[in-house]
Design a protein around this motif. Structure first.
Motif, PDB file in Angstrom:
ATOM      1  N   ASP A 197      17.020  61.002 -50.103  1.00  0.00           N
ATOM      2  CA  ASP A 197      16.990  61.776 -48.846  1.00  0.00           C
ATOM      3  C   ASP A 197      17.886  61.052 -47.853  1.00  0.00           C
ATOM      4  O   ASP A 197      17.451  60.143 -47.155  1.00  0.00           O
ATOM      5  CB  ASP A 197      15.557  61.877 -48.336  1.00  0.00           C
ATOM      6  N   ASN A 198      19.153  61.440 -47.797  1.00  0.00           N
ATOM      7  CA  ASN A 198      20.162  60.724 -47.002  1.00  0.00           C
ATOM      8  C   ASN A 198      20.182  61.271 -45.570  1.00  0.00           C
ATOM      9  O   ASN A 198      20.602  62.403 -45.331  1.00  0.00           O
ATOM     10  CB  ASN A 198      21.536  60.879 -47.653  1.00  0.00           C
ATOM     11  N   ALA A 199      19.731  60.463 -44.621  1.00  0.00           N
ATOM     12  CA  ALA A 199      19.658  60.902 -43.224  1.00  0.00           C
ATOM     13  C   ALA A 199      21.038  61.192 -42.654  1.00  0.00           C
ATOM     14  O   ALA A 199      21.212  62.128 -41.858  1.00  0.00           O
ATOM     15  CB  ALA A 199      18.950  59.838 -42.386  1.00  0.00           C
ATOM     16  N   VAL A 200      22.032  60.390 -43.051  1.00  0.00           N
ATOM     17  CA  VAL A 200      23.389  60.601 -42.538  1.00  0.00           C
ATOM     18  C   VAL A 200      23.924  61.955 -42.988  1.00  0.00           C
ATOM     19  O   VAL A 200      24.481  62.721 -42.196  1.00  0.00           O
ATOM     20  CB  VAL A 200      24.327  59.463 -42.994  1.00  0.00           C
ATOM     21  N   ALA A 201      23.749  62.256 -44.267  1.00  0.00           N
ATOM     22  CA  ALA A 201      24.227  63.541 -44.784  1.00  0.00           C
ATOM     23  C   ALA A 201      23.496  64.705 -44.117  1.00  0.00           C
ATOM     24  O   ALA A 201      24.107  65.718 -43.748  1.00  0.00           O
ATOM     25  CB  ALA A 201      24.040  63.592 -46.291  1.00  0.00           C
ATOM     26  N   GLU A 202      22.184  64.568 -43.948  1.00  0.00           N
ATOM     27  CA  GLU A 202      21.404  65.631 -43.320  1.00  0.00           C
ATOM     28  C   GLU A 202      21.870  65.887 -41.889  1.00  0.00           C
ATOM     29  O   GLU A 202      22.008  67.042 -41.449  1.00  0.00           O
ATOM     30  CB  GLU A 202      19.922  65.265 -43.330  1.00  0.00           C
ATOM     31  N   HIS A 205      15.705  61.887 -40.228  1.00  0.00           N
ATOM     32  CA  HIS A 205      14.943  60.830 -40.885  1.00  0.00           C
ATOM     33  C   HIS A 205      15.058  61.005 -42.395  1.00  0.00           C
ATOM     34  O   HIS A 205      14.893  62.116 -42.909  1.00  0.00           O
ATOM     35  CB  HIS A 205      13.468  60.890 -40.464  1.00  0.00           C
ATOM     36  N   GLY A 206      15.345  59.919 -43.086  1.00  0.00           N
ATOM     37  CA  GLY A 206      15.477  59.977 -44.534  1.00  0.00           C
ATOM     38  C   GLY A 206      14.808  58.789 -45.192  1.00  0.00           C
ATOM     39  O   GLY A 206      13.907  58.159 -44.618  1.00  0.00           O
ATOM     40  N   VAL A 207      15.288  58.481 -46.395  1.00  0.00           N
ATOM     41  CA  VAL A 207      14.746  57.359 -47.163  1.00  0.00           C
ATOM     42  C   VAL A 207      15.828  56.302 -47.306  1.00  0.00           C
ATOM     43  O   VAL A 207      16.914  56.587 -47.824  1.00  0.00           O
ATOM     44  CB  VAL A 207      14.267  57.822 -48.552  1.00  0.00           C
ATOM     45  N   ALA A 208      15.550  55.102 -46.788  1.00  0.00           N
ATOM     46  CA  ALA A 208      16.525  54.019 -46.901  1.00  0.00           C
ATOM     47  C   ALA A 208      16.650  53.572 -48.352  1.00  0.00           C
ATOM     48  O   ALA A 208      15.695  53.625 -49.133  1.00  0.00           O
ATOM     49  CB  ALA A 208      16.091  52.847 -46.024  1.00  0.00           C
ATOM     50  N   ILE A 229      15.479  68.063 -38.597  1.00  0.00           N
ATOM     51  CA  ILE A 229      16.104  67.343 -37.484  1.00  0.00           C
ATOM     52  C   ILE A 229      15.201  67.467 -36.262  1.00  0.00           C
ATOM     53  O   ILE A 229      14.775  68.567 -35.905  1.00  0.00           O
ATOM     54  CB  ILE A 229      17.497  67.918 -37.141  1.00  0.00           C
ATOM     55  N   THR A 230      14.900  66.345 -35.628  1.00  0.00           N
ATOM     56  CA  THR A 230      14.147  66.374 -34.372  1.00  0.00           C
ATOM     57  C   THR A 230      15.102  66.219 -33.202  1.00  0.00           C
ATOM     58  O   THR A 230      16.184  65.646 -33.336  1.00  0.00           O
ATOM     59  CB  THR A 230      13.099  65.249 -34.337  1.00  0.00           C
ATOM     60  N   ILE A 235      21.956  52.774 -47.475  1.00  0.00           N
ATOM     61  CA  ILE A 235      21.678  54.107 -46.928  1.00  0.00           C
ATOM     62  C   ILE A 235      20.624  53.941 -45.837  1.00  0.00           C
ATOM     63  O   ILE A 235      19.516  53.470 -46.115  1.00  0.00           O
ATOM     64  CB  ILE A 235      21.149  55.048 -48.017  1.00  0.00           C
ATOM     65  N   PRO A 236      20.958  54.285 -44.587  1.00  0.00           N
ATOM     66  CA  PRO A 236      19.987  54.065 -43.504  1.00  0.00           C
ATOM     67  C   PRO A 236      18.849  55.077 -43.539  1.00  0.00           C
ATOM     68  O   PRO A 236      19.002  56.193 -44.068  1.00  0.00           O
ATOM     69  CB  PRO A 236      20.835  54.231 -42.242  1.00  0.00           C
ATOM     70  N   GLY A 237      17.739  54.686 -42.954  1.00  0.00           N
ATOM     71  CA  GLY A 237      16.588  55.576 -42.905  1.00  0.00           C
ATOM     72  C   GLY A 237      16.666  56.619 -41.815  1.00  0.00           C
ATOM     73  O   GLY A 237      15.970  57.638 -41.875  1.00  0.00           O
ATOM     74  N   THR A 238      17.493  56.384 -40.817  1.00  0.00           N
ATOM     75  CA  THR A 238      17.657  57.349 -39.738  1.00  0.00           C
ATOM     76  C   THR A 238      19.126  57.446 -39.338  1.00  0.00           C
ATOM     77  O   THR A 238      19.918  56.521 -39.559  1.00  0.00           O
ATOM     78  CB  THR A 238      16.846  56.961 -38.472  1.00  0.00           C
TER      79      THR A 238
END
Length: 426
Positions: A208-213, A196-199, A322-323, A290-293
């Protein structure tokens, strides 16, 4: 009996029971018809529309029952990739060709041919035999074995042991015919993991890039070297291989030894550690957003007795951001090998092939044995086939040009006949 087993196998392959697909019903009706013709009353039930299974009981001299289970569904096949159409059931070159020949309509045909031969000869097995032809094994078994044990538990009353796929076939090892008999399998942990990140706009610095994380987490997972764990079943296999090959196998370097031993090493190479492979990715809907998830799916497998170690390692590698949730979680079943029944499995093979060397074995994947273990039925992988050394049996599971030798099927029928009708040794 000899001619019938290959024709039944061919017929079963012609039913396209691809999972996912239109279901198993036509194949189940065919099986039920063959059983009824042999005087065996089939119980046919559905867990959902056309997700059909068949169970039948053949009375024996003892009410303690043996379960023989198999699945009617198959994985998809792309006809353009095959030399012979995967749903033709063509018999050529001494083999029955098509999707499911190995996994596992060939085994189902052996059971059906034997039952029909018993009817013609008036033969009665030494113990009750319960036959289960199930839907949905190639997914989670939710529409097949799981439904059967949950909603039709009474059909399996008295069953103490079971036999099914992924064992009992010959493997050529340095000029010797080894027959691995499965006494367990790795557990299944299919997981959906989510970051989960910030769109935001793709042109701006990401808070907070969910894809990168997610990518970082999956990279850690893919790079992890799982430690070798020698479970009792694999330890017994290694000891048996030492006796057969006449040489020591270094248990402190099993991965290297598996590579050195070639085909013999394939019997334990994937069964000495847990594994977790990322298999699917989903994220985003537009290149400049940038997607949020971001989500991924991971195919996790754990050795018998190592579930908690596996999950603790997964959580550490994924990290706190990460969940995860389970898509499918099933325990790793195991069955004892120091029993008269395991000895009888090996003896039945040796009676038909005096050069056979039965060995214990642990499967790297999974079968419906997991569901039946949940109701106390000890499962063994025993679908006997004698194969030529040039046939890549392992490679045909879910592969192209799947085929099974007619002579191998006939051998399997004879082995099953000995197992089920010969008196137990005193």
């Amino acid at each position: 009996m000899a001619g019938e087993v290959s024709s039944i196998c061919s017929d079963l392959i012609r039913f396209d029971t691809t999972n996912p697909g239109s279901g198993e019903r036509p194949a189940a009706e065919y099986v039920a018809g063959l059983l009824a013709e042999a005087g065996v009353e089939p119980v046919v039930f559905e867990s959902a529309r056309h997700r059909t299974s068949v169970v039948a009981r053949i009375p024996g001299d003892s009410p303690e029952a043996l379960l023989i289970h198999g699945h009617l569904d198959v994985v998809p096949a792309e006809p353009a990739d095959w030399r012979i159409h995967p749903f033709s059931g063509e018999i050529t070159g001494g083999c029955v060709w098509g999707r499911g020949a190995v996994d596992m309509k060939g085994t189902l045909s052996m059971t059906l041919a034997l039952v029909r031969d018993w009817a013609r000869r008036g033969v009665r097995p030494t113990r009750d035999v319960v036959l289960a032809f199930l839907a949905d094994e190639e997914a989670t078994g939710e529409y097949g074995a799981r439904h059967a044990v949950r909603r039709h538990r009474e059909l399996f009353d008295g069953c103490t042991e079971a036999i099914s796929e992924s064992g009992g076939y010959s493997v050529e090892v340095q000029g010797r015919r080894v027959y691995p008999i499965a006494v367990g399998e790795r557990g299944t942990a299919w997981m959906k993991v989510t970051a989960h990140g910030v769109a935001g706009h793709g042109s701006r610095p990401a808070a907070d890039n969910a894809v990168a994380e997610l990518c970082h987490a999956l990279s850690r997972l893919a790079a992890h070297r799982w430690p070798v764990r020698l479970t009792p079943g694999v330890a017994a296999l290694v000891t048996s291989l030492e006796e057969i090959l006449g040489e020591r196998i270094d248990r402190d370097h099993l991965e290297r030894e598996a590579e050195r031993l070639g085909r013999a090493g394939t019997l334990f190479a994937a069964q000495i550690r847990n594994s977790a492979n990322p298999t699917m990715l989903q994220a985003g809907y537009k290149v400049n957003v940038i997607p949020g998830t971001a989500t991924a799916h991971v195919d996790g497998r754990f050795l018998p007795g190592y579930r908690e170690e596996f999950l603790e390692t997964i959580d550490r590698l994924l990290g706190p951001r990460i969940t995860r949730e389970f898509v499918n979680l099933e325990e790793a079943p195991s069955a004892p090998l120091d029993t008269p029944f395991f000895a009888r499995l090996g003896a039945a093979v040796v009676a038909e092939d005096e050069e056979a060397r039965p060995v214990p074995y642990v499967m790297s994947g999974g079968t419906d044995a997991k569901s039946f273990a949940g109701i106390g039925i000890r499962g063994y992988g025993f679908a006997p086939l004698r194969l030529s050394s040039d046939l890549d049996y392992f490679g045909m599971f879910h592969g192209v040009d799947e085929r099974v030798p007619v002579e191998g099927l006939e051998f399997g029928v004879r082995v099953l006949d000995r197992l089920l009708t010969s008196p137990a040794p005193a």
